[in-house]
Every structure is written in C-alpha cells, then in structure tokens.
Design a protein around this motif. Sequence first.
Motif, PDB file in Angstrom:
ATOM      1  N   ILE A  99      -5.492   5.668   0.245  1.00 41.26           N
ATOM      2  CA  ILE A  99      -4.249   4.939   0.028  1.00 41.26           C
ATOM      3  C   ILE A  99      -4.435   4.049  -1.201  1.00 41.26           C
ATOM      4  O   ILE A  99      -5.566   3.723  -1.554  1.00 41.26           O
ATOM      5  CB  ILE A  99      -3.852   4.106   1.274  1.00 41.26           C
ATOM      6  N   TRP A 116       1.728   3.384   9.857  1.00 39.24           N
ATOM      7  CA  TRP A 116       0.388   3.772   9.403  1.00 39.24           C
ATOM      8  C   TRP A 116      -0.276   4.787  10.346  1.00 39.24           C
ATOM      9  O   TRP A 116      -1.372   5.250  10.081  1.00 39.24           O
ATOM     10  CB  TRP A 116      -0.498   2.532   9.295  1.00 39.24           C
ATOM     11  N   ASP A 120      -8.602   9.676   4.437  1.00 36.71           N
ATOM     12  CA  ASP A 120      -7.370   9.584   3.653  1.00 36.71           C
ATOM     13  C   ASP A 120      -7.541   8.473   2.621  1.00 36.71           C
ATOM     14  O   ASP A 120      -8.265   7.496   2.861  1.00 36.71           O
ATOM     15  CB  ASP A 120      -6.162   9.257   4.537  1.00 36.71           C
ATOM     16  N   TRP A 125       0.843  -1.195   0.000  1.00 36.71           N
ATOM     17  CA  TRP A 125       0.000   0.000   0.000  1.00 36.71           C
ATOM     18  C   TRP A 125       0.876   1.242   0.000  1.00 36.71           C
ATOM     19  O   TRP A 125       1.828   1.333   0.775  1.00 36.71           O
ATOM     20  CB  TRP A 125      -0.888   0.009   1.249  1.00 36.71           C
ATOM     21  N   ASP A 126       0.510   2.191  -0.857  1.00 41.38           N
ATOM     22  CA  ASP A 126       1.146   3.502  -0.818  1.00 41.38           C
ATOM     23  C   ASP A 126       0.394   4.303   0.230  1.00 41.38           C
ATOM     24  O   ASP A 126      -0.764   4.689   0.040  1.00 41.38           O
ATOM     25  CB  ASP A 126       1.062   4.177  -2.191  1.00 41.38           C
ATOM     26  N   ILE A 127       1.052   4.514   1.372  1.00 39.05           N
ATOM     27  CA  ILE A 127       0.407   5.169   2.512  1.00 39.05           C
ATOM     28  C   ILE A 127       0.919   6.597   2.713  1.00 39.05           C
ATOM     29  O   ILE A 127       0.751   7.184   3.774  1.00 39.05           O
ATOM     30  CB  ILE A 127       0.567   4.330   3.798  1.00 39.05           C
ATOM     31  N   GLY A 128       1.572   7.143   1.670  1.00 39.04           N
ATOM     32  CA  GLY A 128       1.989   8.536   1.713  1.00 39.04           C
ATOM     33  C   GLY A 128       3.378   8.776   2.260  1.00 39.04           C
ATOM     34  O   GLY A 128       3.787   9.929   2.388  1.00 39.04           O
ATOM     35  N   LEU A 177      -2.175   8.125   9.338  1.00 40.28           N
ATOM     36  CA  LEU A 177      -3.403   8.102   8.541  1.00 40.28           C
ATOM     37  C   LEU A 177      -4.624   8.406   9.391  1.00 40.28           C
ATOM     38  O   LEU A 177      -4.645   8.132  10.596  1.00 40.28           O
ATOM     39  CB  LEU A 177      -3.551   6.744   7.866  1.00 40.28           C
TER      40      LEU A 177
END
Length: 197
Positions: free
Chosen positions: A172, A163, A170, A119-122, A166
């Motif tokens: 993801i 994580w 938001d 997962w691209d979580i920023g 988040l």
Amino acid sequence: MDLQDSPLLKAAQLCPGGIRTKTDVDVAGVLEHLEDDDWEAALLLLEEIGDAHPQPPRFWDLLADAARLLWLAKDAYWYGWRSSEARNGAILAELCLMSPEEGGRTRPVPPGVVLRPMWDIGLLTPEGEPLLGIAILWVEGRDSLKPGECGSVRLLPLTFEHWRHLKPDDVITMHEIRPPVGAARITGIILPGATGF
C-alpha cells in the motif's frame, strides 16, 4: 499498590491458563513477581505474554493503568495503543519512506508520535480514482524512521472494514499530500476482537 487491587493481577487473571511464550514466560512467573512486589518485571512479562498470545482490549487497558501507577507514561501510551489494536484491528507493515529527492517527506517520523496519513489500499471511487483510507501510524522501536529509510510500523485504520481485503505481502502507498511519500509491505493483520475471548 495492594496486590488484590492491582491492575497487573487482574490482567494476569485474564490470561488463559497454560499459555507460554517462546522464552517460557507464563502467568505463574508473573504472579511470582507480583508476590515479590516487583511490579515492573510483572508488567514486562505480561506485555511479552500479550505479544505472544492475542489478548482482549481490557488486558491492555489494565497494563496501561499499571504503567500510569508506576509513572511510566510512554508505556501507558503504548498499552493504550495496543488496546485500540485489539478493539479495532490493525495492520503491521514494513514502511519505506521516499527520500526528499524523490518527493518524500523532509522530516523523520519519531516513534510514539501520532500521524494520520492517507493510504492507497487498492480501492477505487465510482469515478475510478484511488479511494484513500486513513490510518494512524506508529513507528516501532526507539529510533525515528528517516526519509529514505525502511522500518516496522503499525497502522490503526479509522475504518477497518475498508482494509479487510488486504493480506500479508500486499503493498500500500502512503500519502500526506497527493503524491505518495512511501510504500508499505504488509507483514501481518490483527483482526478486530481477534483474541479468542
């Protein structure tokens, strides 16, 4: 199953007195079902209490034990998952899978099947590239989540600390290979050990 040794009785005893669900379920109702030897009804009521009021991992472990004694393998697996959520934290989200034409997956994701997508979580690497986190995916409900569709999911991050930034709303993105295969809007967060016990 002897009532005094019942994992359901032990789970009921973990619940604080006076708690009720929106449908007016309480521990007294669970105890009534146990006294009548209605173990499955007691199990369902305890699950409803656990859904309405955060419970510790031990509560869910006891429900998993009871489900195994009642030969309810899928339920036992689900309660084991809930124990992991209570222990390690979880992300609740609405996941929309891309269609195969958009570069998404070609097969549906069945409920209760363990997938470990990235997962691209920023977060970014020191080089400025997306730092992908891994979280185990659980599709809620009884139906598979098909490519091009949206549905409720639960995520168990392998490293919840990554994580923590988040928050609900938001978005993801889900990756199984480099291009994204879906996007998830966060609807809730279960913090590790956030049970009040």
